[in-house]
Every structure is written in structure tokens, then in C-alpha cells.
Design a protein around this motif. Sequence first.
Motif, mmCIF file in Angstrom:
data_model
loop_
_atom_site.group_PDB
_atom_site.id
_atom_site.type_symbol
_atom_site.label_atom_id
_atom_site.label_comp_id
_atom_site.label_asym_id
_atom_site.label_seq_id
_atom_site.Cartn_x
_atom_site.Cartn_y
_atom_site.Cartn_z
ATOM 1 N N ILE A 278 48.852 25.148 -26.643
ATOM 2 C CA ILE A 278 48.908 26.372 -25.829
ATOM 3 C C ILE A 278 47.963 27.431 -26.404
ATOM 4 O O ILE A 278 47.222 28.086 -25.660
ATOM 5 N N VAL A 279 47.987 27.602 -27.733
ATOM 6 C CA VAL A 279 47.123 28.601 -28.364
ATOM 7 C C VAL A 279 45.659 28.295 -28.086
ATOM 8 O O VAL A 279 44.877 29.188 -27.706
ATOM 9 N N LEU A 285 40.611 29.983 -22.387
ATOM 10 C CA LEU A 285 40.603 30.742 -21.140
ATOM 11 C C LEU A 285 40.097 32.160 -21.339
ATOM 12 O O LEU A 285 39.591 32.782 -20.397
ATOM 13 N N ASN A 286 40.207 32.668 -22.570
ATOM 14 C CA ASN A 286 39.688 33.990 -22.890
ATOM 15 C C ASN A 286 38.279 33.932 -23.474
ATOM 16 O O ASN A 286 37.823 34.896 -24.102
ATOM 17 N N GLN A 287 37.621 32.784 -23.271
ATOM 18 C CA GLN A 287 36.223 32.609 -23.691
ATOM 19 C C GLN A 287 36.038 32.749 -25.202
ATOM 20 O O GLN A 287 35.007 33.230 -25.674
ATOM 21 N N ILE A 288 37.027 32.299 -25.965
ATOM 22 C CA ILE A 288 36.921 32.298 -27.428
ATOM 23 C C ILE A 288 36.569 30.884 -27.868
ATOM 24 O O ILE A 288 37.283 29.925 -27.549
ATOM 25 N N GLY A 289 35.474 30.738 -28.595
ATOM 26 C CA GLY A 289 34.904 29.436 -28.908
ATOM 27 C C GLY A 289 35.647 28.651 -29.967
ATOM 28 O O GLY A 289 36.647 29.105 -30.542
ATOM 29 N N GLY A 290 35.109 27.456 -30.252
ATOM 30 C CA GLY A 290 35.769 26.515 -31.152
ATOM 31 C C GLY A 290 35.884 26.993 -32.582
ATOM 32 O O GLY A 290 36.910 26.789 -33.237
ATOM 33 N N ASP A 291 34.840 27.639 -33.131
ATOM 34 C CA ASP A 291 34.895 28.120 -34.515
ATOM 35 C C ASP A 291 35.979 29.182 -34.686
ATOM 36 O O ASP A 291 36.742 29.153 -35.663
ATOM 37 N N ALA A 292 36.035 30.109 -33.751
ATOM 38 C CA ALA A 292 37.075 31.138 -33.815
ATOM 39 C C ALA A 292 38.459 30.524 -33.633
ATOM 40 O O ALA A 292 39.426 30.951 -34.282
ATOM 41 N N GLN A 293 38.552 29.519 -32.770
ATOM 42 C CA GLN A 293 39.825 28.821 -32.598
ATOM 43 C C GLN A 293 40.273 28.183 -33.908
ATOM 44 O O GLN A 293 41.444 28.262 -34.290
ATOM 45 N N GLY A 294 39.322 27.532 -34.598
ATOM 46 C CA GLY A 294 39.652 26.905 -35.873
ATOM 47 C C GLY A 294 40.140 27.913 -36.899
ATOM 48 O O GLY A 294 41.086 27.634 -37.658
ATOM 49 N N MET A 295 39.515 29.090 -36.929
ATOM 50 C CA MET A 295 39.934 30.132 -37.857
ATOM 51 C C MET A 295 41.356 30.598 -37.551
ATOM 52 O O MET A 295 42.176 30.750 -38.459
ATOM 53 N N ILE A 296 41.655 30.777 -36.268
ATOM 54 C CA ILE A 296 42.990 31.241 -35.871
ATOM 55 C C ILE A 296 44.046 30.186 -36.194
ATOM 56 O O ILE A 296 45.131 30.503 -36.696
#
Length: 329
Positions: A278-279, A285-296
Motif C-alpha cells: 500500500i505504501v 500515485l503521488n509521483q514519488i520514484g523508486g529511490d525515494a520509496q526505498g528510503m521511506i
Amino acid sequence: MRKFLRSIDFWDLLLAISCLAIFLYAARFVPNFVSGFNLSQLAASASEKALLILPMTLLIITREIDLSIASVLALTSVIFGLLVQAGMPTLAAIPLTLVAGGLLGAFNGYLVSGLGLQSLVVTLGTMALYRGIGYILLGTGSVNILPPAVVDFGINNLPGTEIPWTIVPFLVLAPVFAVILQKTPTGKRIYALGGSPEVARYSGINTRRMVLNLFVVSGVIAAIAGIVYTARLSNARANNALGMELDVITIVLLGGVSVFGGKGRLTGVMLALVLIAIVRNVLALNQIGGDAQGMIIGLLLIGSLLVGNYWRSTQEMLSRSRAMRETKG
């Protein structure tokens, strides 16, 4: 009622509340999140990780780990693609691919259980070895022409629903793994091995055979995930699922499985899978890319470890104080 409340695991409850809170937030504030197409894509994108968490959970409970699991997925994807490209019928290519996955897992298991090597080091080596074999077999190219049945499996949903076919193998296997782990003697042996390998050995458990079998199961499940991945992307190549092993380990640890072995349940791991899926979907959907996703996701894991350690230390302190009061009384 009190007995039921005691049976509820704190970490599972926390994960369930987190999943519900993020889902409700996304449903309210993220456009198109609750659309049937998006939820179907969310489930499909988690199909391979959902399969891989099943054997990884069992291995980590027994104090082992399989860092090569995504490389096994990639290599079996290449093997499956080459078999169907050579004209082999799909119904023959699938079992041969599963056998290949089992052999790859057995090689890991033999090095760990037969030769007594550390699974972390062994699978770190085979992680590179298996992916390298994939490049030798297929190079940097890919197999894109697949049988219609495979392509349909990868893109279609169950008739009359928004449930993708690619998640069905997980829905079939997850209850089987949960029952084996929680309700059978095999599951008790897995927990015993993770709790204390020496005690498990002296109590008559064939620890070497159990570890070998778990690695074979890991290889077979990774091969199933390889076929699912190939069908979902209509693509077989050696760099498939690159880095997925880190996501799988993150999900398992976030789900409450102890890195020291002997503790954890599949219910928590499945909730962690849903939470991370879900995260990632909300971030995309908020146009946040893979690297930022990995950090989160990394911050989420670190935060969960801190909360988990605090909860365990609090429980231990309360149990010690309760024991002291009972002794004085």
C-alpha cells in the motif's frame, strides 16, 4: 474474552491498524487509489514478493537466510523462457522449471547443512553465481514471445473479479504454509530449531535434513515466482527481480520475525506485505520514484525495529516486576 485478547499479538495488531489507517488515508486523499484497476495492479505487483516471503519466513525463524532467492527467481525465469522459446509445451516447461528451482535450492542447502557453512555467506555467493548463470544462458537479451496461455495468466483477472491471476499461487500456498508452521509437528520443529539448535539436535530433530528441505522449498517457491514474474511482465531476462531479496527480507523482519530465530508468525509477515504494498502504491500515485520509496521503506523498517525493541524491553521489565511482587508476596 480475556483469553481471546491474550491470543492477539501486539505487533500483528499494530500492523493491522497501520494498514487500515494508511488505506483509509489513501482512499480519502489519493485520487484513483480505490479504483478497481489500481487495487488489481497493487495486488499483481506484490505477487512475486508475496510468494518469496513464505520460505524466507521459515528460514529466518530457523536462524538461516537465503540471499539468493531473487537470483533463483531470475535464473528460473530465464530457464522457463528458453524452454518455451525452444518450443516445449508450457505444461512440460513448468515442472522442469520447478525442478531446476529445487536443485538450486538443494545446492544452497547442501552447502549449509552438509558442509556446515554459514547461510549468509553461502547465499551471498550463490546470489551472484545464479544471476551470472542467467547471463551466460541468455546474455543481456530477453525472451519476449511467450505462449498465449502464459501471457493471459500474467495480465488477466479471475472472471468477474478484480483479482489478478498472478496472486492466485500465493493465495493457495499461504494457508498451507501457515497451517504447517502453526499447527503441525513440522512447525514446532522449525521453532525449536530456531530457538536453540543444540537443544533441537539433542531432542532428536534431524536439523540438517530440515535445513536442506527448507532450502529446497525456497528454490521451488522462487521458481514459481519466476514463472509468475515472467508471465506478468511477458519477459524473461537475467536481471529480473534485481534487488528484490532486500524487499523480501524487509517485509519478513517488519512482520515481527526475529532475526535471532525462533519467533515470528506468517500473519504478521502477510500484514507487513500489505502495508509495504500500500505504501509503495500510494507513493507511486503521488509521483514519488523508486529511490525515494526505498528510503521511506528503510526508515519504516528501522522505526519498526526501534518500536519492537522498546516493546520487548517493556514486556521484560513488567514480567520481572511481576515476578518480584509474587516472590515477595
